[in-house]
Scaffold this active site. Structure first.
Site, PDB file in Angstrom:
ATOM      1  N   HIS A  32      -5.232 -11.741   3.543  1.00  0.00           N
ATOM      2  CA  HIS A  32      -3.791 -12.237   3.589  1.00  0.00           C
ATOM      3  C   HIS A  32      -2.949 -12.831   3.767  1.00  0.00           C
ATOM      4  CE1 HIS A  32      -3.753  -7.273   1.400  1.00  0.00           C
ATOM      5  NE2 HIS A  32      -4.610  -7.315   2.339  1.00  0.00           N
ATOM      6  N   HIS A  42     -14.674  -6.165   1.227  1.00  0.00           N
ATOM      7  CA  HIS A  42     -14.216  -5.201   1.932  1.00  0.00           C
ATOM      8  C   HIS A  42     -13.902  -4.778   0.395  1.00  0.00           C
ATOM      9  CE1 HIS A  42     -10.955  -2.438   3.488  1.00  0.00           C
ATOM     10  NE2 HIS A  42     -10.106  -3.322   3.340  1.00  0.00           N
ATOM     11  N   ASP A  67      -7.522  -3.706  -2.985  1.00  0.00           N
ATOM     12  CA  ASP A  67      -6.455  -4.916  -2.772  1.00  0.00           C
ATOM     13  C   ASP A  67      -7.186  -6.479  -3.032  1.00  0.00           C
ATOM     14  OD1 ASP A  67      -6.899  -3.894  -0.348  1.00  0.00           O
ATOM     15  OD2 ASP A  67      -5.104  -5.041   0.322  1.00  0.00           O
ATOM     16  N   TYR A  97       2.094  -7.085  10.777  1.00  0.00           N
ATOM     17  CA  TYR A  97       0.637  -6.673   9.836  1.00  0.00           C
ATOM     18  C   TYR A  97       0.451  -5.559  11.155  1.00  0.00           C
ATOM     19  CZ  TYR A  97      -2.860  -6.908   7.164  1.00  0.00           C
ATOM     20  OH  TYR A  97      -4.373  -6.676   6.127  1.00  0.00           O
ATOM     21  N   HIS A 118     -10.307  -2.470   9.291  1.00  0.00           N
ATOM     22  CA  HIS A 118      -9.869  -1.541   9.493  1.00  0.00           C
ATOM     23  C   HIS A 118     -10.509  -0.390   8.523  1.00  0.00           C
ATOM     24  CE1 HIS A 118      -6.636  -1.319   5.628  1.00  0.00           C
ATOM     25  NE2 HIS A 118      -7.635  -2.519   6.322  1.00  0.00           N
ATOM     26  N   HIS A 131       0.643  -1.151   0.224  1.00  0.00           N
ATOM     27  CA  HIS A 131      -0.273  -0.251   0.000  1.00  0.00           C
ATOM     28  C   HIS A 131       1.177   1.428   0.175  1.00  0.00           C
ATOM     29  CE1 HIS A 131      -2.821  -2.770   0.470  1.00  0.00           C
ATOM     30  NE2 HIS A 131      -3.545  -2.636   1.546  1.00  0.00           N
ATOM     31  N   GLU A 164     -11.930  -1.819  -0.323  1.00  0.00           N
ATOM     32  CA  GLU A 164     -10.074  -1.629  -0.422  1.00  0.00           C
ATOM     33  C   GLU A 164     -10.393  -2.190  -1.286  1.00  0.00           C
ATOM     34  OE1 GLU A 164      -7.332  -1.755   2.774  1.00  0.00           O
ATOM     35  OE2 GLU A 164      -5.887  -0.496   1.559  1.00  0.00           O
ATOM     36  N   ASP A 206      -9.462  -8.555   6.467  1.00  0.00           N
ATOM     37  CA  ASP A 206      -7.834  -8.029   6.671  1.00  0.00           C
ATOM     38  C   ASP A 206      -7.445  -8.758   7.848  1.00  0.00           C
ATOM     39  OD1 ASP A 206      -7.197  -7.119   4.682  1.00  0.00           O
ATOM     40  OD2 ASP A 206      -7.690  -4.633   4.315  1.00  0.00           O
TER      41      ASP A 206
END
Ligand SMILES: Cc1cc2nc3c(=O)[nH]c(=O)nc-3n(C[C@H](O)[C@H](O)[C@H](O)COP(=O)(O)O)c2cc1C
Ligand SMILES: [Fe+2]
Ligand SMILES: [Fe+2]
Length: 401
Positions: A226, A79, A83, A193, A146, A24, A81, A165
């Site tokens: 992830h 999520h 990614d 992380y 998050h 990121h 985001e 995440d």
């Protein structure tokens, strides 16, 4: 990597990003990363989460190994985001799903990112469930863990929690399960992380851990978006690690980070570290020129004490120190003892600025040491004493916490 069945009829269809070193754009990911997506074969074939847009082809290829993409009925977006949602437009185009499920905040974000014209979006909330045939999916919104849109999906019949995440790690591997890789390396990546991504949301993390406990979900597998999937004893290991991370109890470790022009501040850093080590506190010394701010942050997170050194530069602090402190403040670490130190030539404002920044983070700040030009033997002794004072304060804090 090819599609991989993690439970009967539940297939990993994500992508492994072996080459990723900068996650990121601000945090290092020395072991690469993965974007995990899951395809469940049932009466309604369901995909949960996607991958970064540049891996959309990989995702579709993996889905095709399990079934024709056109046979996918549902997509769940835990999520938004990029990614995890970047490949969504191509996936929707290929699958033409009957429904795309997301949280209230997820719907807003999907529209903002992708327009979502004609997409069959359906909002789900905490407590909602969705029957897909022989399985029921349960949703838990995890707002601000998050991002505002974050949620988790629990597959009751499979005792599987797909956790987005949370509980993830940046870890590219040919293995899919956490128990198949080096455990020490794995836990370092879990901690890194958390330190660089989840830390500001520690109070939310504690609340969600409590909520998951209350729901009495029987979880024997946690699949984050992830890295590696936790199963068996690993489920307890990661839940326990997250509780410990979120509680941020002080540990008997210190990090001394600094930047220096003519090495006076560096000498002071070593003297401070000597004082800490001699008093029984384990120390890491990190030069901000050599260590990336995300590496330093990982150590800050694992440490009960933080000592920050900067030479005075143009009436202020050196830019790498300012950057580190700003980065650290944003991540909101708690429960630490701290102190500043540094050399100066004429006006010497750095000590005051760094001290104020540490106070701004609500640390227990001990008065620091500064030295004009080259630190004298006496001043280096004061640095050793500063280290010893911090070690004592830290040990007292640990004893009372
Ligand atoms: C470009 C530059 C700007 C500086 N600005 C200040 C200053 O505003 N006030 C001050 O007290 N010292 C200032 N200094 C002096 C340094 O703080 C001093 O040389 C200090 O001993 C350097 O510590 P170091 O050996 O850890 O680099 C400046 C030095 C440089 C090279
Ligand atoms: Fe995210
Ligand atoms: Fe992510």
């Amino acid at each position: 990597m090819s599609a991989y069945e993690i439970k009967k009829d539940v297939h990993w269809v994500g992508a492994v990003d072996w080459d990723r070193r900068n996650f990121h754009g601000y945090s290092l990911s020395p072991k690469g990363t993965t974007y995990n997506a899951f395809l469940i074969k049932d009466q309604k074939n369901t995909i949960i989460d996607t991958v970064e847009d540049r891996f959309a082809g990989t995702l579709l290829c993996n889905v095709s190994q399990v079934m024709e993409p056109s046979k996918v009925d549902y997509i769940v977006v835990n999520h938004v985001e990029p990614d995890h949602s970047g490949a969504l437009p191509r996936l929707i185009e290929a699958c033409k799903p009957e429904k795309v499920f997301c949280s209230v905040m997820g719907e807003k974000a999907i529209k903002e990112y992708y327009g979502a014209d004609g997409w069959p979006l359906q909002v789900v909330k905490t407590g909602d469930s969705l029957c897909i045939g022989s399985r029921t999916l349960h949703f838990l919104e995890t707002r601000m863990l998050h991002w505002p849109d974050s949620m988790m999906t629990y597959v009751a019949e499979d005792k599987l929690l797909i956790s987005s995440d949370a509980f993830g790690q940046n870890y590219a591997s040919s293995e899919r399960f956490a128990d198949e890789v080096d455990q020490a390396e794995l836990m370092r990546q879990v901690s890194r992380y958390y330190a660089n991504i989840v830390l500001p949301y520690s109070s939310v993390t504690l609340k969600i851990l409590e909520e998951v406990g209350k729901l009495k979900w029987d979880v024997d597998m946690i699949a984050p978006d992830h890295g590696l999937v936790w199963r068996g004893a690993g489920v307890g290991t990661v839940l326990e690690a997250y509780r410990r991370f979120a509680e941020q109890k002080p540990t008997n470790q210190a990090v001394v980070f600094y930047d220096t022009m003519w090495r006076s501040t560096e000498r002071m850093a070593h003297a401070v570290a000597d004082g800490l080590a001699a008093s029984g506190t384990s120390v890491r010394i990190m030069s901000l020129k050599s260590d990336h701010h995300s590496d330093v942050m990982s150590e800050v997170f694992e440490s009960g004490a933080v000592l920050a050194g900067s030479a005075t530069h143009n009436n202020g602090v050196l830019p790498l120190v300012a950057a580190m402190l700003t980065y650290m403040k944003g991540l909101r670490p708690m429960n630490k003892v701290a102190a500043a130190f540094g050399s100066y030539g004429w006006s010497g404002e750095a000590l005051k600025h760094v001290t104020e920044m540490l106070q701004g983070m609500h640390f227990d700040v001990i008065e620091g040491v500064r030295a004009k030009n080259r630190p004298t033997h006496e001043q280096l002794k004061a640095c050793v004493e500063l280290g010893a004072t911090v070690a004592k304060a830290l040990q007292a804090k640990i004893a009372s916490s």
